[in-house]
Design a protein around this motif. Structure first.
Motif, PDB file in Angstrom:
ATOM      1  N   LEU A 144      36.784  40.181  46.728  1.00 38.66           N
ATOM      2  CA  LEU A 144      35.712  39.820  47.647  1.00 38.66           C
ATOM      3  C   LEU A 144      34.668  40.918  47.546  1.00 38.66           C
ATOM      4  CD1 LEU A 144      37.809  38.610  50.720  1.00 38.66           C
ATOM      5  CD2 LEU A 144      37.154  37.363  48.642  1.00 38.66           C
ATOM      6  N   LEU A 145      33.402  40.522  47.367  1.00 35.51           N
ATOM      7  CA  LEU A 145      32.376  41.458  46.908  1.00 35.51           C
ATOM      8  C   LEU A 145      31.193  41.567  47.870  1.00 35.51           C
ATOM      9  CD1 LEU A 145      32.423  39.867  43.379  1.00 35.51           C
ATOM     10  CD2 LEU A 145      33.385  42.119  43.888  1.00 35.51           C
ATOM     11  N   ARG A 146      30.545  42.703  47.803  1.00 36.36           N
ATOM     12  CA  ARG A 146      29.316  42.914  48.579  1.00 36.36           C
ATOM     13  C   ARG A 146      28.093  42.373  47.857  1.00 36.36           C
ATOM     14  NH1 ARG A 146      32.127  47.708  48.541  1.00 36.36           N
ATOM     15  NH2 ARG A 146      33.031  48.376  50.530  1.00 36.36           N
ATOM     16  N   SER A 147      28.212  42.183  46.558  1.00 34.09           N
ATOM     17  CA  SER A 147      27.072  41.771  45.743  1.00 34.09           C
ATOM     18  C   SER A 147      27.581  41.000  44.536  1.00 34.09           C
ATOM     19  CB  SER A 147      26.281  43.006  45.290  1.00 34.09           C
ATOM     20  OG  SER A 147      27.052  43.777  44.362  1.00 34.09           O
ATOM     21  N   SER A 148      26.712  40.732  43.581  1.00 33.61           N
ATOM     22  CA  SER A 148      27.098  39.992  42.390  1.00 33.61           C
ATOM     23  C   SER A 148      27.766  40.866  41.335  1.00 33.61           C
ATOM     24  CB  SER A 148      25.859  39.313  41.784  1.00 33.61           C
ATOM     25  OG  SER A 148      24.867  40.276  41.478  1.00 33.61           O
ATOM     26  N   ASP A 149      28.033  42.110  41.649  1.00 31.79           N
ATOM     27  CA  ASP A 149      28.707  43.051  40.754  1.00 31.79           C
ATOM     28  C   ASP A 149      30.212  42.990  41.006  1.00 31.79           C
ATOM     29  OD1 ASP A 149      29.704  45.165  39.284  1.00 31.79           O
ATOM     30  OD2 ASP A 149      28.448  46.698  40.217  1.00 31.79           O
ATOM     31  N   VAL A 150      30.995  42.646  39.985  1.00 34.92           N
ATOM     32  CA  VAL A 150      32.433  42.490  40.161  1.00 34.92           C
ATOM     33  C   VAL A 150      33.128  43.787  40.544  1.00 34.92           C
ATOM     34  CG1 VAL A 150      33.115  42.946  37.768  1.00 34.92           C
ATOM     35  CG2 VAL A 150      34.458  41.324  39.151  1.00 34.92           C
ATOM     36  N   GLU A 151      32.468  44.919  40.326  1.00 38.14           N
ATOM     37  CA  GLU A 151      33.053  46.205  40.705  1.00 38.14           C
ATOM     38  C   GLU A 151      32.681  46.622  42.131  1.00 38.14           C
ATOM     39  OE1 GLU A 151      35.277  47.565  38.897  1.00 38.14           O
ATOM     40  OE2 GLU A 151      34.997  46.203  37.202  1.00 38.14           O
ATOM     41  N   ASP A 152      31.802  45.863  42.758  1.00 35.96           N
ATOM     42  CA  ASP A 152      31.337  46.208  44.107  1.00 35.96           C
ATOM     43  C   ASP A 152      32.193  45.463  45.141  1.00 35.96           C
ATOM     44  OD1 ASP A 152      29.811  47.249  46.163  1.00 35.96           O
ATOM     45  OD2 ASP A 152      28.237  45.721  45.970  1.00 35.96           O
ATOM     46  N   PHE A 153      33.518  45.668  45.075  1.00 37.93           N
ATOM     47  CA  PHE A 153      34.413  44.902  45.940  1.00 37.93           C
ATOM     48  C   PHE A 153      34.845  45.712  47.153  1.00 37.93           C
ATOM     49  CE2 PHE A 153      37.067  47.074  42.873  1.00 37.93           C
ATOM     50  CZ  PHE A 153      38.205  47.451  43.561  1.00 37.93           C
ATOM     51  N   PHE A 154      35.070  44.994  48.241  1.00 35.43           N
ATOM     52  CA  PHE A 154      35.570  45.618  49.465  1.00 35.43           C
ATOM     53  C   PHE A 154      36.990  45.163  49.782  1.00 35.43           C
ATOM     54  CE2 PHE A 154      33.271  41.768  50.647  1.00 35.43           C
ATOM     55  CZ  PHE A 154      34.167  41.117  51.472  1.00 35.43           C
ATOM     56  N   CYS A 155      37.479  44.165  49.042  1.00 41.97           N
ATOM     57  CA  CYS A 155      38.838  43.672  49.247  1.00 41.97           C
ATOM     58  C   CYS A 155      39.336  43.095  47.930  1.00 41.97           C
ATOM     59  CB  CYS A 155      38.846  42.604  50.348  1.00 41.97           C
ATOM     60  SG  CYS A 155      40.472  41.898  50.703  1.00 41.97           S
ATOM     61  N   GLU A 156      40.544  43.467  47.543  1.00 42.87           N
ATOM     62  CA  GLU A 156      41.149  42.947  46.313  1.00 42.87           C
ATOM     63  C   GLU A 156      42.501  42.336  46.665  1.00 42.87           C
ATOM     64  OE1 GLU A 156      42.287  45.711  43.152  1.00 42.87           O
ATOM     65  OE2 GLU A 156      41.244  44.366  41.746  1.00 42.87           O
ATOM     66  N   ILE A 157      42.742  41.120  46.200  1.00 47.27           N
ATOM     67  CA  ILE A 157      43.894  40.342  46.642  1.00 47.27           C
ATOM     68  C   ILE A 157      44.738  39.949  45.441  1.00 47.27           C
ATOM     69  CG2 ILE A 157      44.632  38.275  47.886  1.00 47.27           C
ATOM     70  CD1 ILE A 157      41.679  38.307  49.079  1.00 47.27           C
ATOM     71  N   ALA A 158      45.976  40.399  45.420  1.00 43.33           N
ATOM     72  CA  ALA A 158      46.896  40.005  44.363  1.00 43.33           C
ATOM     73  C   ALA A 158      47.290  38.544  44.562  1.00 43.33           C
ATOM     74  CB  ALA A 158      48.134  40.899  44.378  1.00 43.33           C
ATOM     75  N   PRO A 159      47.206  37.726  43.508  1.00 40.43           N
ATOM     76  CA  PRO A 159      47.481  36.282  43.655  1.00 40.43           C
ATOM     77  C   PRO A 159      48.974  35.963  43.611  1.00 40.43           C
ATOM     78  CG  PRO A 159      46.793  36.734  41.419  1.00 40.43           C
ATOM     79  CD  PRO A 159      46.707  38.047  42.156  1.00 40.43           C
ATOM     80  N   GLY A 160      49.744  36.645  44.441  1.00 39.32           N
ATOM     81  CA  GLY A 160      51.188  36.467  44.452  1.00 39.32           C
ATOM     82  C   GLY A 160      51.610  35.179  45.144  1.00 39.32           C
ATOM     83  N   ALA A 161      52.854  34.792  44.913  1.00 37.08           N
ATOM     84  CA  ALA A 161      53.364  33.529  45.437  1.00 37.08           C
ATOM     85  C   ALA A 161      53.311  33.510  46.959  1.00 37.08           C
ATOM     86  CB  ALA A 161      54.793  33.305  44.965  1.00 37.08           C
ATOM     87  N   GLY A 162      52.610  32.526  47.505  1.00 33.72           N
ATOM     88  CA  GLY A 162      52.544  32.349  48.948  1.00 33.72           C
ATOM     89  C   GLY A 162      51.436  33.098  49.646  1.00 33.72           C
ATOM     90  N   TYR A 204      36.789  37.567  39.851  1.00 31.52           N
ATOM     91  CA  TYR A 204      37.773  38.519  39.337  1.00 31.52           C
ATOM     92  C   TYR A 204      37.418  38.893  37.901  1.00 31.52           C
ATOM     93  CZ  TYR A 204      39.990  34.202  37.496  1.00 31.52           C
ATOM     94  OH  TYR A 204      40.241  33.007  36.880  1.00 31.52           O
ATOM     95  N   ARG A 205      37.959  40.006  37.472  1.00 31.37           N
ATOM     96  CA  ARG A 205      37.670  40.495  36.130  1.00 31.37           C
ATOM     97  C   ARG A 205      38.268  39.539  35.091  1.00 31.37           C
ATOM     98  NH1 ARG A 205      38.842  46.828  35.709  1.00 31.37           N
ATOM     99  NH2 ARG A 205      37.507  46.533  33.890  1.00 31.37           N
ATOM    100  N   PRO A 206      37.680  39.489  33.884  1.00 30.41           N
ATOM    101  CA  PRO A 206      38.166  38.560  32.858  1.00 30.41           C
ATOM    102  C   PRO A 206      39.672  38.679  32.647  1.00 30.41           C
ATOM    103  CG  PRO A 206      36.132  39.583  32.142  1.00 30.41           C
ATOM    104  CD  PRO A 206      36.523  40.271  33.412  1.00 30.41           C
ATOM    105  N   TYR A 207      40.334  37.517  32.649  1.00 29.85           N
ATOM    106  CA  TYR A 207      41.785  37.480  32.541  1.00 29.85           C
ATOM    107  C   TYR A 207      42.200  36.175  31.882  1.00 29.85           C
ATOM    108  CZ  TYR A 207      46.565  36.483  34.111  1.00 29.85           C
ATOM    109  OH  TYR A 207      47.883  36.125  34.149  1.00 29.85           O
ATOM    110  N   GLU A 208      43.100  36.264  30.909  1.00 31.55           N
ATOM    111  CA  GLU A 208      43.650  35.101  30.233  1.00 31.55           C
ATOM    112  C   GLU A 208      45.130  35.029  30.530  1.00 31.55           C
ATOM    113  OE1 GLU A 208      43.680  31.731  27.687  1.00 31.55           O
ATOM    114  OE2 GLU A 208      41.915  33.015  27.985  1.00 31.55           O
ATOM    115  N   GLY A 209      45.570  33.931  31.155  1.00 33.73           N
ATOM    116  CA  GLY A 209      46.983  33.785  31.444  1.00 33.73           C
ATOM    117  C   GLY A 209      47.232  32.894  32.651  1.00 33.73           C
ATOM    118  N   PRO A 210      48.490  32.751  33.058  1.00 36.90           N
ATOM    119  CA  PRO A 210      48.812  31.898  34.212  1.00 36.90           C
ATOM    120  C   PRO A 210      48.129  32.408  35.479  1.00 36.90           C
ATOM    121  CG  PRO A 210      50.796  32.500  32.986  1.00 36.90           C
ATOM    122  CD  PRO A 210      49.697  33.361  32.466  1.00 36.90           C
ATOM    123  N   ARG A 211      47.592  31.491  36.229  1.00 34.68           N
ATOM    124  CA  ARG A 211      46.970  31.840  37.513  1.00 34.68           C
ATOM    125  C   ARG A 211      46.959  30.577  38.363  1.00 34.68           C
ATOM    126  NH1 ARG A 211      42.242  32.917  40.464  1.00 34.68           N
ATOM    127  NH2 ARG A 211      42.138  35.041  41.307  1.00 34.68           N
TER     128      ARG A 211
END
Length: 224
Positions: free
Chosen positions: A150-168, A183-190
């Motif tokens: 969750l970001l303050r601006s359109s800059d992916v590094e300007d975040f105030f909260c980061e949430i791990a996409p864990g089960a539940g 979120y930063r570029p990522y290839e894989g299950p999500r």
């Protein structure tokens, strides 16, 4: 910055709502942070005795992008989860948390199963959406990347909260002009279920048409 964590006591199963699948008490006790835009995070939102069947039942054939419910095949466990997410109990609770009337708001629900490197680009949700709920359903070994920011601006590094996409884990925010996220570029299950309360039925039709078209194109590409 630390990954956002919200802990709340669970009520006994007899006091659970939404079919006993969701821990509405955890959401009820979760704090809403209103700056820079209203949001909350709730871990363990899906009760543990329901979580394993849901993870096993979640469609594995999903590629990148979002899929409307009528474009995927899922079993009873995921069907029950989707029904619980669409319950009036959850709608009323989210309305109170975000101080917004969602009484007559239509709902769109889509599934995601895989992240491409081009996914996760920073954006704000469209004005036709009122509230976005993201329920993550990833196995423990699949959450080393693809953390929602969750970001303050359109800059992916300007975040105030980061949430791990864990089960539940449930993340929710009210859609505003500055509700930057990605979120930063990522290839894989999500894997996730996204539920949006929208402004009107026409908005629902537009969202579903776009996702249905995308799903059809992806099927044609795979067939080719």
């Amino acid at each position: 910055m630390p990954v956002a964590q919200v802990a709340a006591p669970s009520l006994p199963p007899t006091e659970m709502g939404a079919g006993g699948i969701l821990d509405l008490a955890a959401l009820r006790h979760a704090d809403v942070v209103f700056e820079p835009y209203p949001h909350f995070v709730v871990e363990n939102f899906v009760r543990r005795d329901h979580l394993t069947p849901i993870l096993e039942d979640f469609p594995r054939e999903l590629r990148g992008g979002s899929y409307p419910l009528d474009r995927v095949h899922h079993g009873e466990a995921v069907g029950a989860l989707i029904e619980a997410l669409g319950s009036g109990e959850l709608r009323e609770l989210v309305s109170r948390k975000f101080q917004i009337d969602l009484g007559d708001a239509p709902v769109t629900t889509t599934l995601r199963g895989h992240s491409r490197t081009k996914d996760g680009k920073v954006h704000t949700d469209s004005k036709s959406k009122l509230v976005t709920l993201l329920l993550y359903l990833n196995e423990p070994g699949d959450v080393e990347a693809g953390h929602l920011r969750l970001l303050r601006s359109s800059d992916v590094e300007d975040f105030f909260c980061e949430i791990a996409p864990g089960a539940g884990t449930l993340a929710g925010f009210r859609v505003t002009e500055n509700c930057w996220h990605g979120y930063r570029p990522y290839e894989g299950p999500r894997r996730s279920v996204q539920l949006n309360y929208v402004t009107n039925a026409a908005a629902t039709d537009r969202h579903l048409w776009r996702h249905r078209l995308s799903a059809r194109v992806k099927r044609l590409i795979r067939a080719a």
